[in-house]
Design a protein around this motif. Structure first.
Motif, PDB file in Angstrom:
ATOM      1  N   GLU A  85     -30.771 -25.295 -30.404  1.00  0.00           N
ATOM      2  CA  GLU A  85     -31.202 -26.405 -31.247  1.00  0.00           C
ATOM      3  C   GLU A  85     -30.393 -26.460 -32.535  1.00  0.00           C
ATOM      4  N   ILE A  86     -30.127 -25.296 -33.117  1.00  0.00           N
ATOM      5  CA  ILE A  86     -29.353 -25.254 -34.357  1.00  0.00           C
ATOM      6  C   ILE A  86     -27.906 -25.662 -34.082  1.00  0.00           C
ATOM      7  N   LYS A  87     -27.336 -25.206 -32.978  1.00  0.00           N
ATOM      8  CA  LYS A  87     -25.958 -25.588 -32.631  1.00  0.00           C
ATOM      9  C   LYS A  87     -25.818 -27.104 -32.518  1.00  0.00           C
ATOM     10  N   GLU A  88     -26.845 -27.739 -31.938  1.00  0.00           N
ATOM     11  CA  GLU A  88     -26.801 -29.192 -31.755  1.00  0.00           C
ATOM     12  C   GLU A  88     -27.016 -29.947 -33.059  1.00  0.00           C
ATOM     13  N   ALA A  89     -27.479 -29.240 -34.112  1.00  0.00           N
ATOM     14  CA  ALA A  89     -27.799 -29.910 -35.372  1.00  0.00           C
ATOM     15  C   ALA A  89     -26.553 -30.243 -36.190  1.00  0.00           C
ATOM     16  N   PHE A  90     -25.477 -29.502 -35.983  1.00  0.00           N
ATOM     17  CA  PHE A  90     -24.272 -29.730 -36.786  1.00  0.00           C
ATOM     18  C   PHE A  90     -23.697 -31.115 -36.516  1.00  0.00           C
ATOM     19  N   LEU A 102     -44.609 -12.687 -40.141  1.00  0.00           N
ATOM     20  CA  LEU A 102     -43.971 -11.366 -40.204  1.00  0.00           C
ATOM     21  C   LEU A 102     -43.303 -11.011 -38.879  1.00  0.00           C
ATOM     22  N   ARG A 103     -43.915 -11.441 -37.765  1.00  0.00           N
ATOM     23  CA  ARG A 103     -43.320 -11.145 -36.463  1.00  0.00           C
ATOM     24  C   ARG A 103     -41.992 -11.873 -36.267  1.00  0.00           C
ATOM     25  N   ASP A 104     -41.789 -12.960 -37.019  1.00  0.00           N
ATOM     26  CA  ASP A 104     -40.543 -13.717 -36.890  1.00  0.00           C
ATOM     27  C   ASP A 104     -39.401 -13.133 -37.722  1.00  0.00           C
ATOM     28  N   LEU A 105     -39.691 -12.184 -38.623  1.00  0.00           N
ATOM     29  CA  LEU A 105     -38.667 -11.673 -39.533  1.00  0.00           C
ATOM     30  C   LEU A 105     -37.453 -11.068 -38.806  1.00  0.00           C
ATOM     31  N   PRO A 106     -37.651 -10.243 -37.791  1.00  0.00           N
ATOM     32  CA  PRO A 106     -36.469  -9.693 -37.092  1.00  0.00           C
ATOM     33  C   PRO A 106     -35.606 -10.783 -36.454  1.00  0.00           C
ATOM     34  N   TYR A 107     -36.253 -11.839 -35.967  1.00  0.00           N
ATOM     35  CA  TYR A 107     -35.508 -12.932 -35.351  1.00  0.00           C
ATOM     36  C   TYR A 107     -34.733 -13.723 -36.404  1.00  0.00           C
ATOM     37  N   ALA A 108     -35.302 -13.801 -37.613  1.00  0.00           N
ATOM     38  CA  ALA A 108     -34.602 -14.471 -38.704  1.00  0.00           C
ATOM     39  C   ALA A 108     -33.315 -13.724 -39.042  1.00  0.00           C
ATOM     40  N   GLN A 109     -33.399 -12.410 -39.029  1.00  0.00           N
ATOM     41  CA  GLN A 109     -32.208 -11.600 -39.302  1.00  0.00           C
ATOM     42  C   GLN A 109     -31.161 -11.785 -38.210  1.00  0.00           C
ATOM     43  N   ASP A 110     -31.619 -11.859 -36.980  1.00  0.00           N
ATOM     44  CA  ASP A 110     -30.707 -12.034 -35.844  1.00  0.00           C
ATOM     45  C   ASP A 110     -30.019 -13.391 -35.900  1.00  0.00           C
ATOM     46  N   LEU A 111     -30.778 -14.430 -36.220  1.00  0.00           N
ATOM     47  CA  LEU A 111     -30.189 -15.767 -36.316  1.00  0.00           C
ATOM     48  C   LEU A 111     -29.169 -15.837 -37.440  1.00  0.00           C
ATOM     49  N   ALA A 112     -29.486 -15.195 -38.562  1.00  0.00           N
ATOM     50  CA  ALA A 112     -28.558 -15.208 -39.697  1.00  0.00           C
ATOM     51  C   ALA A 112     -27.226 -14.567 -39.301  1.00  0.00           C
ATOM     52  N   ARG A 113     -27.284 -13.510 -38.509  1.00  0.00           N
ATOM     53  CA  ARG A 113     -26.051 -12.861 -38.047  1.00  0.00           C
ATOM     54  C   ARG A 113     -25.288 -13.772 -37.079  1.00  0.00           C
ATOM     55  N   LYS A 114     -26.025 -14.427 -36.181  1.00  0.00           N
ATOM     56  CA  LYS A 114     -25.371 -15.295 -35.187  1.00  0.00           C
ATOM     57  C   LYS A 114     -24.610 -16.439 -35.840  1.00  0.00           C
ATOM     58  N   PHE A 115     -25.149 -16.965 -36.951  1.00  0.00           N
ATOM     59  CA  PHE A 115     -24.538 -18.134 -37.584  1.00  0.00           C
ATOM     60  C   PHE A 115     -23.821 -17.789 -38.882  1.00  0.00           C
ATOM     61  N   GLU A 116     -23.492 -16.513 -39.054  1.00  0.00           N
ATOM     62  CA  GLU A 116     -22.770 -16.102 -40.254  1.00  0.00           C
ATOM     63  C   GLU A 116     -21.411 -16.800 -40.296  1.00  0.00           C
TER      64      GLU A 116
END
Length: 488
Positions: free
Chosen positions: A468-473, A375-389
């Motif tokens: 890490e996600i940027k390097e995954a592409f 549950l503590r990770d939920l706000p960060y999940a929202q932030d990541l989704a916006r960053k990689f929209e």
């Protein structure tokens, strides 16, 4: 033996309790009898790992009688490092065929009270005294205070420690009858503890001292590596420090040639270096150690190709079966292995499969509404989704919840982004078993072709997750281009 940087850094695997791998030593039996004063447990155990590439230990148990006495017989193939284990305490042993040891210790303090008599007592008393004089003495341990030193201070520390260890050993050897095998083992532990700590200091300091950049060493710092006898020492094969030093030396050669651990071909490079630079009985051991690293952190197809090549370096078939078993254990979740497909119901009520995201990077997040950490990770999940929209990535969140209404309410009220799915059955569900989940949150990063890129990526709340996600592409094609060509 002496504390080493590898212990502080947690490199690779846990220390290997190795034994002689050659046939020059006769097989035999060790008999250990003893007494525990003030017993706190009902059994004593001795663990031996005779093959340095075997993750399984040979464990012999003995039950204490009413007087706290025990007896056990252990079969070994030659001089062997072992552990004496009682309750939560452990101490080093060195066993040779024909030893008849009498052991006594206090139930609440095995390592500090153990005493030996009988054949083999001299070697094991030495190990106990080394533990007391050096391992338990902060002045000889590699601690953050030492790692933070600059080159001259750290070398002074290492030189002083090695001098004291050598003096202690020489004095002890003059007063006690030690076997040739144990002398070789003890000397190797001292010499390669020094060599390994010196070799890995620069890397470890960079990790520990975050406020400074990588320390620049003087031109002569690595000159000790010019001593070729360090790398071909038949008398040191039993020493785990010798093996650890050689593995780190191979890593050093690879990184010195501008290969990074994150490079797709890093373990291939290390394997070829071990194959070409090392010789003797230790060569297949270090090649095997590199393979075991590749099984856990490298690409599955690279590992498979190297494993097939390894057979020619193991004519006696001493290691290949163990490595083959290890590969089979890890290949399902190795880089390049296909992630298990699934078909689950989304919060919108439609059926979604992993295969429907082919061509996209997938960040899998397994969670549940009752997990505080998730549950503590939920706000960060929202932030990541916006960053990689708008990017070629999809965030798939799979809730392992028994309570469907509570899950739906949370997802809807919080307007959670990404694909929201639920696995009926929770941790007992098919998808939880397929991904070998033991707890949540658990994360997986998948490539565009549906294969694993990372089975333990950075958490959603980690600042490093974005990089890490940027390097995954496009990483899947990078790995594919680095794969060895298999002859037809």
């Amino acid at each position: 033996m002496a504390f080493s940087i590898r212990l502080f850094a947690g490199l690779l695997f846990a220390s290997l309790c190795t034994a002689s791998i050659t046939s020059v030593h006769a097989q035999g039996t060790v008999v250990i009898t003893g007494k525990v004063n003030g017993k706190t447990a009902d059994t004593v155990a001795v663990s031996v790992r005779e093959n340095p590439l075997d993750p399984k230990e040979q464990i012999t148990y003995a039950r204490l009688d009413d007087k706290g006495e025990f007896r056990m017989a252990i079969k070994i193939s030659g001089p062997s490092r072992a552990d004496l284990v009682y309750a939560d305490d452990v101490t080093d042993l060195f066993l040779e065929p024909g030893n008849a040891l009498e052991v006594r210790f206090k139930g609440n303090s095995l390592s500090t009270s153990v005493r030996y008599k009988g054949k083999g007592a001299e070697a094991n008393t030495y190990l106990a005294e080394v533990d007391e004089h050096f391992v338990e003495n902060d002045g000889f341990q590699v601690l953050p205070e030492n790692i933070m030193l600059y080159e001259p201070g750290f070398l002074s520390f290492l030189d002083y420690r090695r001098k004291e260890e050598r003096k202690f050993f020489e004095n002890y050897a003059q007063d006690n009858q030690l076997s040739p095998a144990f002398k070789q083992y003890a000397q190797a532990e001292i010499d390669y503890s020094y060599a390994n700590d010196r070799l890995t200091f620069q890397d470890l300091r960079e990790q520990v001292v975050a406020t400074e950049g990588r320390l620049k060493m003087t031109p002569t710092y690595y000159d000790f590596l010019n001593d070729k006898s360090l790398f071909s020492n038949a008398t040191a094969v039993q020493s785990e420090m010798y093996q650890e030093f050689l593995l780190n030396y191979i890593h050093y050669l690879a990184t010195n040639d501008k290969h990074l651990r994150s490079d797709p071909d890093f373990y291939q490079v290390c394997y070829e270096l071990a194959k070409s630079q090392l010789s003797g009985d230790v060569r297949p051991i270090i090649m095997g150690r590199v393979l075991q690293e590749s099984f856990r952190f490298g690409h599955v197809k690279q590992s498979e190709t190297m494993l097939a090549d390894f057979r020619s370096s193991d004519p006696k078939n001493m290691y290949y079966p163990l490595l083959q078993s290890d590969f089979e254990t890890h290949k399902a979740f190795a880089i390049g292995s296909p992630a298990p497909n699934f078909r689950l119901i989304s919060v919108k009520g439609d059926t979604v499969s992993l295969s429907s995201f082919a061509g996209k990077v997938v960040y899998l997040n397994f969670w549940r509404t009752t997990s505080g950490l998730a549950l503590r990770d939920l706000p960060y999940a929202q932030d990541l989704a916006r960053k990689f929209e708008g990017k070629n990535i999809v965030f798939v969140n799979i809730a392992l919840d028994e309570n469907e209404p509570a899950w739906k309410q949370l997802v809807t009220s919080k307007k959670l982004p990404g694909v929201q799915l639920r696995a009926a059955g929770g941790m007992r569900s098919g998808v939880a078993r397929a991904y070998a989940l033991q707890d949540v949150p658990a994360y997986f990063l998948l490539a565009e072709d549906g294969t694993f890129l990372n089975t333990k990526p950075k958490r959603l709340s980690s600042r490093a997750a974005v990089d890490e996600i940027k390097e995954a592409f496009g990483k899947a094609s990078t790995y594919t281009s680095a794969l060895p060509i298999t002859p037809k």
